[in-house]
Design an enzyme around this catalytic site. Structure first.
Site, PDB file in Angstrom:
ATOM      1  CB  SER A 170       5.970 -30.643 -13.136  1.00 48.72           C
ATOM      2  OG  SER A 170       6.672 -28.756 -13.644  1.00 48.72           O
ATOM      3  CG  ASP A 194       7.298 -31.119 -19.970  1.00 49.97           C
ATOM      4  OD1 ASP A 194       8.238 -31.995 -20.186  1.00 49.97           O
ATOM      5  OD2 ASP A 194       6.727 -30.325 -19.665  1.00 49.97           O
ATOM      6  CG  HIS A 265       4.073 -28.731 -17.793  1.00 50.32           C
ATOM      7  ND1 HIS A 265       5.625 -29.199 -17.705  1.00 50.32           N
ATOM      8  CD2 HIS A 265       4.177 -28.561 -15.835  1.00 50.32           C
ATOM      9  CE1 HIS A 265       6.468 -28.939 -16.711  1.00 50.32           C
ATOM     10  NE2 HIS A 265       5.676 -28.791 -15.629  1.00 50.32           N
TER      11      HIS A 265
END
Length: 457
Positions: A170, A194, A265
C-alpha cells in the site's frame, strides 16, 4: 538532484546507522525484537520520526533481532546475523489506521526465507503511519530518507544496490519508490503490493512508485477502485481479476470490517505470499483491457514479452526475457476465492448456427471434489463465433464434464440454439494439450445438456 534533497535532510534524520558483521561463531540468543511498543502519547511528545529495523535470516528465522545503531551517541548494536554477501529483502508496511503492528509480516518474511537464503529487513514505522491518512502521507518521504541512510551504510560494508529487493504494501510501496528515487533507480527490484491510490494517482512520478525507481519494478493491483492505485506504475503491472472486486471478498456493507473494507486491498499481499510458497503458477496475460481478456482475445504473451508470460514471484524480472524491459504493461489474470488463489485459465470457444434473436447460455465446468465454474455467455444474433476465459480450480486434464443450459427469457430471447461445436482448452498453451471438443449440440430454452469427458492426459 535526489541526493541533494536527501543531503539537506540528513542532519535531521541521521538517526540510524548500521554496521553489518558476518561472524563464524553463533551469537548468544538475545531477546526477540518486535515492533515498537511506544505508546501513542509518548510518540506524540517525541521530536523525531521513529523508525526501527527488524532483521530475520535463516539463522534467526524465529527470533528477529533489532538492527540499529545510534550514530550520535556511537552506541553500537550490531548483529552477526546479517550477511552482506547475500541478497536483502526489505519489507515496508503501509498506513496503520489503528496503530497496530501488521500481523502479516512474519508470514511474508518466512515465505521469503523459505524460498531464498537472504537477509530480511522489516521497516517498522508504525507510529509514523498511524494518524490521519493525509498526515501519514506527509511522513513517507522522511521514512524513505532514513531507510536510504541505512542502505547507504550497508553498501560500505559489502552490500550492493542491485542486491536489494524492496517489497512495499500500500503506502509502503511509495516509500520504496522514493528510496529508489534517492538512489537514482539503481536498486535491484521493487515489488508494490496494491500501491496506495489516494493522494498518489495524480502525483508526479517523482513522488510515487514508478518504473524508474529500480532496475525492475512490478506491482500487483487488487483494489484499484478504492484504496489501490488504478494506473500502471512498474515495468509490469499484474491486475488480478481486473484489479478490483476480488473473489471471496464481501460485497455487503453488513459484512465484517475486514471483509468489506480491506479484503480487496490486502489480497495482493496474500496472493504474493501464496506465489512464494509455490502452490502453483500465477501468470499474467498482456491485454488492452480486462474486458478484452475475458473475451478470450489475449491468450498469448507474444509482443512485448516475446512469448513468455510474466509470473508473480521471485523469478528474475518476473520471468520476462525481453530486452529492453517493457514499461507500464498491464497484464491480467484470474484467481480463486480461497488460498492458494491459484486458478487455471480455461478458454471456451464455441460456434453456433445463425440466431434470430440474442441468446443466453450458462456453461458449467465440473471437476470432482472442487467447486463448479459457471460461465454465462450472451450470444448476439449478429455473430456465430464466441470465446470466453474463466478461472477453474483444476487444469484441463481434471475437467470431468461440461454442462450447458439455454437460460434465455421466454419471449425476448432465442428459443432453440444449435451449437456446431464447443471446445475448452487451457491457456497459455504450454503443455501441448489438445482442446476437449463436443460437436453438434441442440438445446431448447430452459433445457440442460451435459457431456462427460474421458481424459487421456
Amino acid at each position: 538532484m535526489a541526493w541533494k534533497w536527501m543531503a539537506c535532510k540528513t542532519f535531521v534524520y541521521l538517526l540510524v546507522c548500521v554496521t553489518s558483521a558476518v561472524g563464524d561463531e553463533e551469537p548468544s540468543r538475545p531477546t526477540c525484537a518486535d515492533f515498537n511498543n511506544t505508546t501513542w502519547l509518548e510518540y506524540r511528545q517525541a521530536t523525531k520520526l521513529q523508525v526501527q529495523y527488524l532483521l530475520l535470516t535463516r539463522k534467526n528465522a524465529d527470533c528477529a533481532s533489532l538492527f540499529t545503531q545510534d550514530c550520535l551517541n556511537h552506541t553500537q548494536k550490531h548483529t552477526a546475523y546479517f550477511n552482506s554477501s547475500l541478497p536483502t529483502k526489505v519489507i515496508v508496511h503501509g498506513y496503520r489506521a489503528m496503530g497496530s503492528k501488521p500481523s502479516w509480516v512474519s508470514g511474508l518474511a518466512q515465505a521469503l526465507l523459505q524460498e531464498e537464503d537472504v537477509n530480511v529487513l522489516v521497516v517498522d514505522w508504525v507510529y509514523g503511519a498511524s494518524f490521519a491518512y493525509n498526515l501519514v502521507v506527509e511522513n513517507y518521504k522522511e521514512v524513505a530518507v532514513q531507510i536510504s541512510v541505512l542502505i547507504n551504510q550497508l553498501t560500505k560494508y559489502g552490500s550492493t544496490l542491485e542486491s536489494f529487493h524492496f517489497i512495499g504494501v500500500s503506502l509502503g510501496a511509495h516509500v520504496c519508490g522514493f528510496v529508489g528515487t534517492l538512489f537514482e533507480g539503481k536498486l535491484g527490484r521493487i515489488t508494490g503490493l496494491d500501491p496506495a491510490g489516494p493522494m498518489f494517482k495524480g502525483a508526479d512520478p517523482y513522488d510515487r512508485l514508478d518504473s524508474s525507481d529500480a532496475l525492475f519494478v512490478e506491482a500487483i493491483h487488487t483494489d484499484s477502485d478504492y484504496f489501490g492505485i488504478s494506473i500502471p506504475v512498474g515495468h509490469v503491472d499484474f491486475f488480478l481479476n481486473g484489479g478490483m472486486d476480488q473473489a471471496g471478498c464481501a460485497r455487503s456493507k453488513f459484512a465484517s470490517m475486514y471483509g468489506y473494507v480491506i479484503c480487496d486491498h490486502m489480497r495482493a499481499l496474500h496472493v504474493y505470499m501464496s506465489a512464494l510458497n509455490g502452490s502453483c503458477l500465477l501468470v499474467g496475460f498482456p491485454c488492452s483491457s480486462y474486458e478484452e481478456f475475458l473475451a478470450g482475445k489475449c491468450i498469448t504473451c507474444e509482443g512485448p514479452f516475446n512469448g513468455t508470460c510474466p509470473q508473480i514471484g521471485l523469478l528474475k524480472n518476473s520471468g520476462i526475457t525481453a530486452t529492453p524491459l517493457p514499461d507500464q504493461k498491464r497484464v491480467y489474470l484470474l484467481t480463486t476465492a480461497t488460498p492458494p488463489y491459484c486458478a487455471h485459465h480455461i478458454l471456451v470457444d464455441l460456434k453456433v448456427s445463425p440466431l434470430d434473436k440474442t441468446a443466453e447460455v450458462q456453461l458449467t465446468l465440473i471437476s470432482t471434489g472442487h467447486p463448479e465454474t459457471e460461465i454465462k455467455l450472451k450470444l448476439n444474433a449478429a455473430e456465430t463465433a464466441f470465446k470466453a476465459v474463466a478461472a477453474h480450480p483444476e487444469g484441463l486434464c481434471k475437467i470431468d464434464s461440461v454442462q450447458l443450459k439455454n437460460i434465455g427469457a421466454r419471449f425476448t430471447r432465442q428459443g432453440d440454439v444449435h451449437f456446431e461445436y464447443i471446445c475448452i482448452s487451457e491457456v497459455p498453451h504450454t503443455r501441448g494439450l489438445d482442446p476437449l471438443c463436443v460437436k453438434n449440440i441442440h438445446i431448447g430454452r430452459g433445457v440442460s445438456w451435459s457431456h462427460d469427458f474421458v481424459q487421456v492426459c
